[in-house]
Design a protein around this motif. Structure first.
Motif, PDB file in Angstrom:
ATOM      1  N   LEU A  24       0.822  -1.028  -0.011  1.00 22.69           N
ATOM      2  CA  LEU A  24       0.083  -0.029  -0.031  1.00 22.69           C
ATOM      3  C   LEU A  24       0.704   1.126  -0.085  1.00 22.69           C
ATOM      4  CD1 LEU A  24      -2.958  -0.807   2.427  1.00 22.69           C
ATOM      5  CD2 LEU A  24      -3.074  -0.389  -0.015  1.00 22.69           C
ATOM      6  N   MET A  25       2.118   1.269   0.872  1.00 24.26           N
ATOM      7  CA  MET A  25       2.761   2.425   0.722  1.00 24.26           C
ATOM      8  C   MET A  25       3.674   2.588  -0.277  1.00 24.26           C
ATOM      9  SD  MET A  25       2.167   4.243   3.582  1.00 24.26           S
ATOM     10  CE  MET A  25       0.531   4.376   3.626  1.00 24.26           C
ATOM     11  N   ARG A  26       3.713   1.729  -1.236  1.00 24.14           N
ATOM     12  CA  ARG A  26       4.321   2.219  -2.571  1.00 24.14           C
ATOM     13  C   ARG A  26       3.636   2.389  -3.767  1.00 24.14           C
ATOM     14  NH1 ARG A  26       8.500  -2.979  -2.793  1.00 24.14           N
ATOM     15  NH2 ARG A  26      10.025  -2.191  -1.415  1.00 24.14           N
ATOM     16  N   LEU A  27       2.255   2.453  -3.449  1.00 20.28           N
ATOM     17  CA  LEU A  27       1.232   2.921  -4.401  1.00 20.28           C
ATOM     18  C   LEU A  27       1.527   4.305  -4.841  1.00 20.28           C
ATOM     19  CD1 LEU A  27      -2.099   1.356  -3.177  1.00 20.28           C
ATOM     20  CD2 LEU A  27      -1.206   0.918  -5.309  1.00 20.28           C
ATOM     21  N   PRO A  79       7.941   8.485 -22.450  1.00 19.70           N
ATOM     22  CA  PRO A  79       8.493   9.674 -23.016  1.00 19.70           C
ATOM     23  C   PRO A  79       8.992  10.597 -21.874  1.00 19.70           C
ATOM     24  CG  PRO A  79       6.175   9.646 -23.430  1.00 19.70           C
ATOM     25  CD  PRO A  79       6.422   8.292 -22.847  1.00 19.70           C
ATOM     26  N   TRP A  80       8.163  10.460 -20.678  1.00 13.31           N
ATOM     27  CA  TRP A  80       8.465  11.557 -19.502  1.00 13.31           C
ATOM     28  C   TRP A  80       9.333  10.705 -18.533  1.00 13.31           C
ATOM     29  CZ3 TRP A  80       6.037  15.306 -21.541  1.00 13.31           C
ATOM     30  CH2 TRP A  80       4.877  15.137 -22.135  1.00 13.31           C
ATOM     31  N   GLU A  81      10.167   9.836 -18.956  1.00  9.31           N
ATOM     32  CA  GLU A  81      10.964   8.958 -18.019  1.00  9.31           C
ATOM     33  C   GLU A  81      10.464   9.027 -16.613  1.00  9.31           C
ATOM     34  OE1 GLU A  81      14.511  11.769 -18.922  1.00  9.31           O
ATOM     35  OE2 GLU A  81      15.217  10.369 -19.886  1.00  9.31           O
ATOM     36  N   ALA A  82       9.297   8.395 -16.690  1.00 10.40           N
ATOM     37  CA  ALA A  82       8.585   8.140 -15.341  1.00 10.40           C
ATOM     38  C   ALA A  82       8.936   6.892 -14.446  1.00 10.40           C
ATOM     39  CB  ALA A  82       7.043   8.417 -15.655  1.00 10.40           C
ATOM     40  N   THR A  83       8.408   6.666 -13.359  1.00 11.62           N
ATOM     41  CA  THR A  83       8.883   5.339 -12.512  1.00 11.62           C
ATOM     42  C   THR A  83       7.752   4.342 -12.605  1.00 11.62           C
ATOM     43  OG1 THR A  83       8.231   6.737 -10.682  1.00 11.62           O
ATOM     44  CG2 THR A  83      10.576   6.568 -11.297  1.00 11.62           C
ATOM     45  N   THR A  84       6.447   4.959 -12.413  1.00 11.90           N
ATOM     46  CA  THR A  84       5.338   4.231 -12.437  1.00 11.90           C
ATOM     47  C   THR A  84       4.890   2.936 -13.375  1.00 11.90           C
ATOM     48  OG1 THR A  84       4.059   5.948 -13.230  1.00 11.90           O
ATOM     49  CG2 THR A  84       4.082   5.674 -11.040  1.00 11.90           C
ATOM     50  N   LEU A  85       4.433   1.863 -12.884  1.00 10.55           N
ATOM     51  CA  LEU A  85       4.297   0.802 -13.754  1.00 10.55           C
ATOM     52  C   LEU A  85       3.767   0.917 -15.137  1.00 10.55           C
ATOM     53  CD1 LEU A  85       3.306  -1.910 -11.328  1.00 10.55           C
ATOM     54  CD2 LEU A  85       5.622  -1.521 -12.127  1.00 10.55           C
ATOM     55  N   GLU A  86       2.931   1.860 -15.293  1.00 12.94           N
ATOM     56  CA  GLU A  86       1.872   1.940 -16.526  1.00 12.94           C
ATOM     57  C   GLU A  86       3.068   2.313 -17.680  1.00 12.94           C
ATOM     58  OE1 GLU A  86       1.973   4.374 -14.305  1.00 12.94           O
ATOM     59  OE2 GLU A  86       1.343   6.326 -15.220  1.00 12.94           O
ATOM     60  N   ARG A 117      10.328  -1.015  -5.434  1.00 14.56           N
ATOM     61  CA  ARG A 117      10.619   0.505  -4.702  1.00 14.56           C
ATOM     62  C   ARG A 117       9.406   1.237  -4.945  1.00 14.56           C
ATOM     63  NH1 ARG A 117      15.221   1.844  -6.386  1.00 14.56           N
ATOM     64  NH2 ARG A 117      15.910  -0.142  -6.850  1.00 14.56           N
ATOM     65  N   TRP A 118       9.372   2.531  -4.490  1.00 16.19           N
ATOM     66  CA  TRP A 118       8.239   3.223  -4.329  1.00 16.19           C
ATOM     67  C   TRP A 118       8.146   3.625  -5.816  1.00 16.19           C
ATOM     68  CZ3 TRP A 118       8.641   8.413  -0.977  1.00 16.19           C
ATOM     69  CH2 TRP A 118       9.820   9.109  -1.481  1.00 16.19           C
ATOM     70  N   ALA A 119       7.270   4.840  -5.957  1.00 12.25           N
ATOM     71  CA  ALA A 119       7.043   5.334  -7.368  1.00 12.25           C
ATOM     72  C   ALA A 119       7.926   6.629  -7.583  1.00 12.25           C
ATOM     73  CB  ALA A 119       5.388   5.578  -7.603  1.00 12.25           C
ATOM     74  N   TYR A 120       8.717   6.921  -6.691  1.00 15.14           N
ATOM     75  CA  TYR A 120       9.277   8.393  -6.658  1.00 15.14           C
ATOM     76  C   TYR A 120      10.730   8.085  -6.531  1.00 15.14           C
ATOM     77  CZ  TYR A 120       4.465   9.198  -5.768  1.00 15.14           C
ATOM     78  OH  TYR A 120       3.003   9.391  -6.100  1.00 15.14           O
ATOM     79  N   ASP A 121      11.554   7.157  -7.074  1.00 22.19           N
ATOM     80  CA  ASP A 121      12.910   7.375  -7.139  1.00 22.19           C
ATOM     81  C   ASP A 121      13.551   8.203  -8.242  1.00 22.19           C
ATOM     82  OD1 ASP A 121      13.706   6.299  -4.624  1.00 22.19           O
ATOM     83  OD2 ASP A 121      13.875   3.989  -5.915  1.00 22.19           O
ATOM     84  N   GLN A 167       9.774   1.640 -10.930  1.00 20.87           N
ATOM     85  CA  GLN A 167       9.254   0.527  -9.758  1.00 20.87           C
ATOM     86  C   GLN A 167       9.755  -0.805  -9.972  1.00 20.87           C
ATOM     87  OE1 GLN A 167       5.095   2.307  -9.240  1.00 20.87           O
ATOM     88  NE2 GLN A 167       5.609   1.925  -7.438  1.00 20.87           N
ATOM     89  N   ASN A 168       9.945  -1.335 -10.974  1.00 18.67           N
ATOM     90  CA  ASN A 168      10.094  -2.826 -11.328  1.00 18.67           C
ATOM     91  C   ASN A 168      11.450  -3.060 -11.487  1.00 18.67           C
ATOM     92  OD1 ASN A 168      10.017  -1.398 -13.556  1.00 18.67           O
ATOM     93  ND2 ASN A 168       9.056  -3.149 -14.801  1.00 18.67           N
ATOM     94  N   VAL A 169      12.260  -2.077 -10.995  1.00 17.74           N
ATOM     95  CA  VAL A 169      13.932  -2.340 -11.359  1.00 17.74           C
ATOM     96  C   VAL A 169      14.471  -2.905 -10.050  1.00 17.74           C
ATOM     97  CG1 VAL A 169      16.106  -1.495 -11.944  1.00 17.74           C
ATOM     98  CG2 VAL A 169      13.847  -0.752 -13.521  1.00 17.74           C
ATOM     99  N   PRO A 170      15.112  -3.918 -10.010  1.00 13.58           N
ATOM    100  CA  PRO A 170      15.387  -4.433  -8.568  1.00 13.58           C
ATOM    101  C   PRO A 170      16.942  -3.612  -8.291  1.00 13.58           C
ATOM    102  CG  PRO A 170      15.717  -6.060 -10.466  1.00 13.58           C
ATOM    103  CD  PRO A 170      15.040  -5.027 -10.851  1.00 13.58           C
TER     104      PRO A 170
END
Lengths: 593, 219
Positions: A208-211, A531-538, A559-563, A576-579
């Protein structure tokens, strides 16, 4: 800043989430019309909502023409004016904003951002859209029945709403109430999906705290809507019975047109309590998704982690909970017990605290960020400005003694348009510019987007700032014409004319946006996957636009969505899906080279 | 609005408690490999969570009607109507229906298909009998001159009972799907979840009816 925990390199087992059985559409109709894919349903919701929203926009321009240049245009008569006020308000609040944020963005983003294949109950999700469409069509039908749509104001207060003499008393009000009931039924079906998907269908590692905060905002707004819309349903059912069967839930004994009506003893204030028990949470049903989305836009385009993530989550929850105990601040002039007024003024000021926390955190997210001033970012920053302006006048109106003289003036009109019309719609635009590349695979045109932003942003200030002054002068809302009113300065009419000109310009600027939406479908630059170099899964899907089922293989979340801008990382964003071990490997390769 | 606020207060307290457990001592900015403990997906079946959320929505709806009832009742024109004795019988029937489904649930967890079928039949027949009983009670009241328009108390009586019946009809749709599956002789494991959901829903509607009936009796 991101820290890498010691157990980050621990062995990751095979995926534990079972893959769900997806339905497989075979025909064109199954794929695009009777679709059970949340992404298609999202687009259906969005197109319907924007279409009906354009109707409401045209209504507002016609009203502004009447107000700005009375006696010049003979487009509408006083009855039409009241009908247009009503339909404009109802459409914008419920059929546009609620449907677009929850049905549109909720459907598109929740499964993708949670790392799910689809909503958990796809069939119910499909029905939800078709019931919503039926509600919209019934509402539109009320323009064509004898007597036209209801002119009771979007609050539909009785006894006005169902008394003879109010426009739309024959068919309009009935269609409106049935349409609202249908909307609520349809929304409940969708809402069950949004809530249960967030609770049950998150992928491995997506705690939940990574949403992303977008999901948090939409989730909490849906919870509010599920609990608050029943209040509107209750009032709609009871008013329908009053109108159709002649019960007296809300209708008091009264003499109308010289005749005693059959009603006796009902309580109009009961309706107000029920309506605002829905109506105030509704403000946050519209605002919380906007809060969530804007947090993600600011963080992504400032290349910086969101300031105070946990505080932001808690603020969303606190605002949601508090929004149920402030409703009577809409009823200070209803003659209620003054102690109640004191109570509700206090709760209203308390709810400003978590809201202010959010604003501070947005500003602090921007501070020393590597800001990319692209179109979504412009709209996000525009939102923060407008929300502060609109929120501050809310503190005025939340106090009983200040509210009493300002109630039912243009000050109120200015306040709620700034805070819950312009602010959320700026986020809607920002979000469309942000996610359009994922939805279509094409970028929207940047230049047209900037033209759209600046005209809309500055134009809305030209419209609503002067309304505060008109309100201070005592100009009442919902009047067709003001004529020679003694307490008003002569310049008030000039101001009204200026507002109308600004409104027309802003309305036409939306055509630029529509043109951009349609043109970019074919002529837009290819967007690529991220295109925006964003972290979230979509943004991490293999295909753009994502195919049915969203992901080839369900992602694991590390990880969370804000790295963003993590020191030592190769890029300024880590999905978020990069280990972590991949990062370490990439870094050592980099150093060797 | 007190009943609604009490319900929402309890619900919000639950949400906050749940969220505190999820968020305290969690450092969202720390990256880590997904582990079993961090698994987002709960142990409950998704459809059960769905039913739970729906029951919360339905409770909100009924709580709001009860609130409206309590506010409207205070006004001077309120004339309480006499509750037909038939309502006691109906309450008993609804209770038996709930017991029947509980029986079916127990049988399902013991893998006894016969018991499941018996329990399901009892539950469904009782629900239908209850609705018929409510209709007869309506006719009795109408015959005695308690029309829907003659007093708000009457209007609320007809409104609340029909709203409850509408929810029962919705349950009967799910019940029908479950019982056809049970009769088709499919594996008991495929029936068990449906039986369980029906039972929970029947209990919920029994509790709602007991509250509504208590409200009607006490006013």
């Amino acid at each position: 800043m991101a820290q890498v925990a010691h157990d980050a390199s621990a062995q990751v087992g095979p995926l534990e989430v079972e893959d769900v059985e997806l339905y497989h559409p075979k025909t064109f109709i199954g794929k695009y019309i009777w679709s059970q894919d949340a992404k298609v349903i999202a687009i259906q919701y969005a197109i319907t909502a924007i279409a009906i929203g354009l109707v409401a926009l045209v209504l507002s321009v016609i009203m502004r023409l009447q107000l700005g240049f009375p006696n010049t245009f003979s487009l509408i008569d006083p009855s039409n004016y009241l009908q247009f006020v009503t339909m404009h308000g109802m459409i914008m609040v419920i059929y546009l904003l609620t449907a677009l944020f929850l049905g549109g963005f909720g459907n598109y983003l929740i499964p993708l951002m949670c790392g799910a294949r689809d909503m958990v109950f796809p069939y119910v999700n499909m029905i939800s859209y078709w019931v919503y469409l039926a509600a919209v069509l019934l509402l539109v039908a009320s323009f064509f029945v004898p007597g036209g749509p209801t002119g009771a104001g979007w609050t539909l207060y009785p006894p006005q709403a169902i008394s003879p003499g109010t426009p739309g008393i024959d068919g309009g009000i009935i269609l409106m109430l049935v349409s609202l009931a249908l909307f609520i039924v349809g929304f409940t079906m969708g809402g069950l999906n949004y809530v249960v998907t967030v609770l049950q269908a998150r992928t491995r590692g997506m705690t939940l705290m990574r949403l992303p905060l977008t999901v948090w905002g939409i989730f909490m707004a849906t919870v509010l809507a599920l609990l608050a819309f029943p209040a509107l349903l209750v009032s709609a059912i009871m008013m329908l019975l009053d109108r159709l069967l002649g019960t007296s839930f809300f209708m008091p004994a009264m003499i109308s047109m010289g005749e005693q009506t059959a009603y006796d003893g009902g309580s109009p204030v009961l309706f107000q309590h029920l309506f605002w028990f829905f109506g105030h949470p509704e403000v946050y049903i519209v605002a919380l998704p906007a809060f969530g989305i804007v947090s993600d836009l600011l963080s992504t385009h400032a290349r910086k982690n969101i300031f105070g993530y946990r505080m932001m989550v808690w603020a969303i929850v606190a605002i949601g909970a508090l929004s149920f105990i402030v409703w009577a601040h809409h009823m200070y002039v209803s003659g209620m017990n003054p102690y109640f007024g004191f109570f509700f003024a206090t709760t209203t000021l308390i709810i400003a605290v978590p809201t202010a926390i959010k604003v501070y955190n947005w500003v602090l997210t921007l501070w020393r960020g590597n800001i990319r001033l692209n179109v979504p970012m412009l709209f996000a920053i525009g939102f923060v400005f407008t929300f502060i302006n609109g929120g501050l006048t809310g503190l005025f109106l939340g106090n009983v003694t200040v509210d009493l003289p300002l109630s039912d003036t243009y000050f109120v009109v200015a306040h709620f348009h700034m805070v819950m019309a312009v602010s959320p719609i700026l986020v809607v635009f920002g979000a469309i510019y942000h996610w359009y590349p994922k939805i279509t695979g094409k970028m929207l045109d940047d230049g047209l987007g900037k033209v759209h932003f600046w005209i809309t942003f500055l134009g809305t200030y030209a419209i609503y700032y002067p309304m505060h002054y008109l309100g201070f002068e005592g100009l009442p809302r919902r009047y067709y014409a003001y004529g020679e009113t003694a307490f008003m300065s002569e310049s008030a009419q000039d101001l009204n004319a200026a507002i109308t000109i600004a409104a027309i310009i802003v309305a036409f600027a939306q055509l630029v946006f529509l043109y951009n939406l349609i043109r970019s479908l074919t002529k837009g630059k290819d967007a690529g996957h991220n295109p925006w170099e964003a972290t979230t899964l979509e943004w991490q899907t293999t295909h753009t636009p994502p195919r049915h089922g969203n992901f080839d293989e369900l992602p694991s979340v590390y990880r969370w969505a804000y790295d963003y801008s993590v020191p030592g990382a190769e890029h300024d964003f880590i999905p978020q899906n990069v280990p972590s071990e991949e990062l370490v490997a990439a870094r050592s390769e980099h150093q060797e080279a | 609005m007190t009943p609604t606020l009490i319900f929402l207060g309890l619900l919000m307290a639950t949400v906050v408690w749940w969220l505190v457990r999820q968020s305290v001592n969690v450092k969202p900015w720390v990256a880590s490999a997904p582990s079993g403990a961090h698994q987002g997906v709960g142990q409950l079946a998704t459809i059960k969570v769905g039913l739970g959320v729906f029951l919360a929505v339905a409770t909100s709806l009924f709580a709001l009607f009860v609130s409206a009832y309590a506010i409207r009742m205070e006004l001077s024109d309120w004339r309480p109507l006499p509750e037909p004795n038939l309502l006691w019988v109906n309450t008993g029937i609804l209770f038996v229906g709930s017991v029947g489904l509980q029986w079916a649930w127990r049988a399902a967890s013991r893998e006894q298909l016969r018991g499941v079928k018996q329990g399901l039949v009892v539950g469904g027949v009782c629900a239908i009998a209850f609705v018929i009983g409510q209709l007869i009670a309506w006719r009795q009241l109408n015959a005695a001159g308690y029309f829907i328009t003659s007093n708000p108390a009457n209007a609320f009586f007809y409104l609340l009972t029909s709203l409850h019946a509408v929810h029962l009809f919705g349950g009967l749709v799910a019940w029908f799907k479950t019982i056809t599956r049970a009769w088709a002789g499919s594996e008991i494991s495929s029936v068990r979840l449906g039986v369980e959901l029906c039972a929970v829903y029947w209990h919920f509607l029994l509790v709602v009816w007991l509250i509504l009936f208590g409200l009607l009796l006490s006013t």
